[in-house]
Design an enzyme around this catalytic site. Structure first.
Site: not given
Ligand code: EPU
Length: 421
Positions: A121, A400, A22-23, A308, A116
């Site tokens: 975030r 999802r 998915k991601n 995850d 989620c």
């Molecule tokens: N963060 C910041 N500022 C930003 C971006 C991120 O502070 O501008 C923080 C976040 O709040 C978090 C950490 O950095 O504490 C990591 O966030 P990241 O940006 O790496 O995660 P994401 O892109 O929001 C993706 C996956 C998530 C997975 C995380 C970590 C997608 C759509 N989502 O989220 O997947 O948990 O990376 O590996 O790719 C899921 O599939 O259920 C899911 C939540």
């Protein structure tokens, strides 16, 4: 609202196939607007989050078809620059359109994304990086107005290796002049997959999978059609592995990539499961009792233990002899499954980023509610090994990320069904 009903206590047997991640699919769909051509994306799972992304692409003016597990996006016509608040709030990955639309149109009018609730975030790193590359972004009441006249590549040192920010930078940098270098980039397999897609589409990206990614922007060969096969979903595979470790039995998970599952495999083996990787399959077997792993399970950016997988591994850990310590380092609210597992008798203690569990003979069936995607899947795994009947509500979270979780588990012998209501 639909809910899932589980009669626990049946061991799992058989084999289950994993489809594309998915991601990976989500940012690649956003990237498809960059190509001004046709993208054929294979091995896509059928998920609510993907439907939400396709709805955005259609609203932007792309022609989209989804047949079986192949999605075709034709972005050769004019593409709008606006996405509605409702569509942006449907999922977190919608933020990838910020970089993609800026690259395609020089303008993006959208909103902060949903997704989620795993704690705060923010998207500050996304915005900071795109602005460093030359975008002008104004944020007002959740609305994002972004424009760029000429983006210029530069070196960006990320404060944390954010997956979403790394993806957004990769997308926008394809249209910036010169070279963009992302230092401390996310190294997840999904980032490598995005690079593979972008290069197949004629862009120039290298280094994904390492902490330094280079994008040479403004230069594109023009393939008429990109065909890309998405990498396997490591979190879906982890779900079936943890479900088997919890419920007992023997299950072969096929269509996997072993490397991203190696850490989980080692932990489950240490806990007493048989784990065997052969080519693109992993077989997991649990007959006897489980032991807690010796070391703290610390979540971290790839190649660390994935956040995850934390809720999923917690279920067999609850049932293991000895105490397992989890340390959640990625999100500040990622133990929302814990109170629900405790309603099933799990006796997990949470203190800050730590969770302590273990030593429970058996869980008991209960009525519980999913609060996020992976936590919801963990509740289903717990219900499989609980005594008696469980109901899991709020399953729209689970939908999802899983293609009918109940059908996959039923094929493995579990007594699971979706009740429409
Ligand atoms: N963060 C910041 N500022 C930003 C971006 C991120 O502070 O501008 C923080 C976040 O709040 C978090 C950490 O950095 O504490 C990591 O966030 P990241 O940006 O790496 O995660 P994401 O892109 O929001 C993706 C996956 C998530 C997975 C995380 C970590 C997608 C759509 N989502 O989220 O997947 O948990 O990376 O590996 O790719 C899921 O599939 O259920 C899911 C939540």
């Amino acid at each position: 609202m639909d809910y899932i009903k589980v009669e626990g206590g049946r061991a799992l047997t058989g084999s289950v196939r994993v489809y594309g991640a998915k991601n990976s699919v989500l940012p690649i769909l956003a990237a498809s607007v960059l190509t001004s051509g046709v993208s054929v994306i294979e091995n896509c799972p059928r998920l609510k989050d993907i439907d939400a992304m396709l709805a955005i692409l259609r609203a932007l003016g792309c022609e989209v078809t989804a047949e079986e597990r192949t999605i075709t996006v034709d972005s050769s016509g004019p593409i709008a620059a606006e996405i509605s608040a409702e569509q942006m709030s449907a999922l977190r990955a919608s933020i990838a359109f910020l970089g993609a639309l800026l690259a395609r149109n020089g303008r993006a009018e959208l909103f902060v994304p949903g997704g989620c609730e795993l704690g705060s975030r923010p998207i500050d790193i996304h915005l900071w990086a795109l602005m460093r590359l030359g975008a002008k972004i104004r944020q007002q009441d959740g609305r994002l107005h972004a424009t760029v006249s000429r983006g210029n590549g530069c070196e960006l040192v990320l404060p944390i290796p954010s997956v979403g920010a790394t993806e957004n930078i990769m997308l926008f940098a394809t249209a910036c002049g010169g070279e963009t270098v992302i230092v401390n980039a996310a190294r997840e397999p999904e980032i490598v997959d995005l690079q593979t897609y972008l290069n197949a589409a004629g862009f120039s990206v290298s280094g994904a999978g390492s902490p330094v990614i280079r994008i040479v922007g403004g230069r594109k060969t023009q393939p008429t059609q990109v065909v890309h096969r998405v990498i396997p979903d490591r979190i879906a595979a982890a779900t079936w592995m943890c479900a088997t470790a919890s419920a007992g039995g023997e299950v072969m998970v096929t269509g996997v990539e072993p490397e991203p599952l190696a850490l989980l495999g080692e932990l489950l083996a240490e806990m007493g499961c048989g784990v065997q990787f052969v080519a693109d399959a992993v077989t997991i077997r649990r007959v006897g009792s489980l032991q807690a792993p010796r070391a703290t399970v610390r979540t971290g950016p790839y190649p660390g233990f994935p956040t995850d997988m934390q809720p999923l591994l917690m279920v067999p850990a609850v049932l293991a002899h000895g105490q397992t310590v989890f340390e959640e380092n990625m999100f500040d609210s990622r133990y929302r499954h814990v109170p629900e597992l405790n309603r099933m008798g799990a006796e997990i203690m949470v203190s800050g980023k730590y969770a302590l569990c273990g030593g429970i003979e058996r869980l008991r069936g209960a009525s519980v509610c999913a609060a996020d995607l992976r936590g919801g899947a963990a509740l289903v795994c717990a219900a499989l090994c609980a005594e008696g009947e469980s109901t899991i509500r709020n399953i729209e979270y689970i939908d999802r990320g899983y293609e009918s979780i109940e059908d996959s588990l039923r094929l493995l012998g579990a007594d699971v069904r979706r009740v429409r209501g």
